[in-house]
Design a protein around this motif. Structure first.
Motif: not given
Lengths: 254, 149
Positions: B1-8, B47-56
């Motif tokens: 998950m790079t910065f580019f993905h967040f912007v996209r 962000g929470f899902f990919r970075v911290f693996e906290m989906e709900m």
């Protein structure tokens, strides 16, 4: 004179309430708007609104009372009309509008049409495409999903013209998008039909029903909250059935 | 998950929310705010899902922030908050689960079907609880955002 006047206000409030509910306003707003409008005519009003109907009862200081109700059969979402109706009710309550001009304004608002069909079709396509890419589809899938979304939009607009039931519309919508996704993948546009179907499902999801169900629950309108939640479950069931029928035919025949 | 993905992802979900606002016939001048709120909600979720693996939790926080932004904007722009709330929450609505449920029913895999049904209910519940919390804040805490004239 006075009796007729109050009768007119009651009619106007009922018309306002049913217009708001038809266009997707939440229950509490409809109740509050109708009671606010009726408070102008020296009336004591109580209104009760559920997802499918509006009830309003009034009595004045001499205990002459009246009750009206209206059933809502057609429900759409038109957020601009909610804003305009809200504004009319506020101006009516501030004595900026008399009964005559208020009823003219209501007619003007109810004649407002939706966005043009081609704009809506492009939006169907855009929603499908963006969700396909967001849920991990490749750019080719996004393109196929855009086409699928436009086909779905054409079918949904045609179904809304002939005024079919919401259940049938969603079943047909689910089938059409699945069929179109599989056909496009077979034709070589797009790679994964799963991603295309997932994206193209999004224009149909009952997101508005879920948010309004939660908002009705906050304000204690439990009956309409539960019925809106039930509507959301019912609609998603219908879409699932539509997808399932075509997937079943596809996997067993081909 | 790079910065580019967040912007996209921000741009894509903003487009999706704006397109949904058009399908809900929102007024033209409010669509840009809806797009912003929708982008923020999805970015928080992903962000929470990919970075911290906290989906709900991500879906919950995303919905809370979207609902809060909607209420602030409704005081700021003097329109009902539904105009922003409903289209901006659409990216978080579990529409994808409908496909997986159909797929599970087709393959007669009842565990899979049930797991995805529960997942859809959890998502819808997270959104509903977020709305319940934000709309239970008394309106006097929002008067400071009201436009003065």
């Amino acid at each position: 004179m006075a009796e007729e006047n109050k009768d007119h206000i009651l009619d106007l409030a009922l018309q306002m309430g049913s217009l708001m509910l038809e266009n997707g306003a939440e229950t509490q707003r409809v109740q509050w708007t109708m009671e606010m409008m009726l408070s102008r005519g020296d009336l004591f009003a109580q209104s009760y609104v559920i997802h499918t109907g509006v009830f309003v009862g009034v009595h004045d200081s001499s205990f002459v009372s009246a009750t009206r109700f209206a059933r809502i059969t057609e429900r759409r979402v038109n957020l601009e009309k909610i804003i305009l109706l809200n504004d009319i009710a506020r101006r009516f309550n501030n004595n900026e509008l008399d009964i005559e001009s208020c009823s003219h304004e209501l007619e003007r608002v109810s004649a407002i049409t939706d966005f043009k069909p081609h704009v809506q079709l492009i939006c169907y396509g855009l929603v499908s495409m963006t969700f396909t890419v967001l849920f991990g589809g490749k750019p080719y899938d996004g393109f196929a999903s855009f086409i699928t979304g436009i086909i779905l939009g054409i079918v949904m607009l045609m179904l809304s013209r002939v005024r079919t039931s919401a259940f049938l519309a969603n079943v047909v919508g689910g089938s059409v998008l699945t069929l179109s996704a599989i056909a496009l993948v077979k034709a070589g546009i797009g790679v994964s039909y799963i991603k295309i179907i997932i994206g193209a499902l999004m224009p149909l999801v009952p997101g508005f029903a879920i948010t309004s169900a939660a908002r009705d629950m906050v304000f204690g309108d439990l009956l309409s909250g539960m019925s809106r939640a039930g509507e959301a479950v019912f609609m998603s069931g219908a879409i699932t059935v539509g997808v399932l029928i075509i997937l079943h035919v596809f996997t067993s025949v081909l | 998950m790079t910065f580019f993905h967040f912007v996209r992802d921000f741009i894509l979900s903003a487009i999706a929310s704006a397109a949904f606002a058009v399908l809900f016939n929102a007024p033209r001048r409010e669509i840009i705010y809806t797009a912003f709120a929708g982008g923020i909600g999805w970015i928080l979720y992903i962000g929470f899902f990919r970075v911290f693996e906290m989906e709900m939790f991500g879906a919950f926080i995303g919905s809370v922030i979207v609902a809060y932004i909607s209420r602030v904007l409704s005081y700021r722009r003097l329109v009902p908050s539904t105009i922003y709330l409903a289209p901006a929450l659409i990216p978080l609505v579990p529409g994808t689960e409908m496909y997986y449920i159909a797929d599970g029913l087709l393959r007669n895999d009842m565990y899979y079907t049930f797991a995805h049904t529960v997942r859809a209910i959890k998502f819808a519940g997270a959104i509903a609880i977020a709305i319940l919390i934000v709309y239970s804040i008394p309106s006097r805490y929002f008067y400071m955002f009201k436009k003065r004239n």
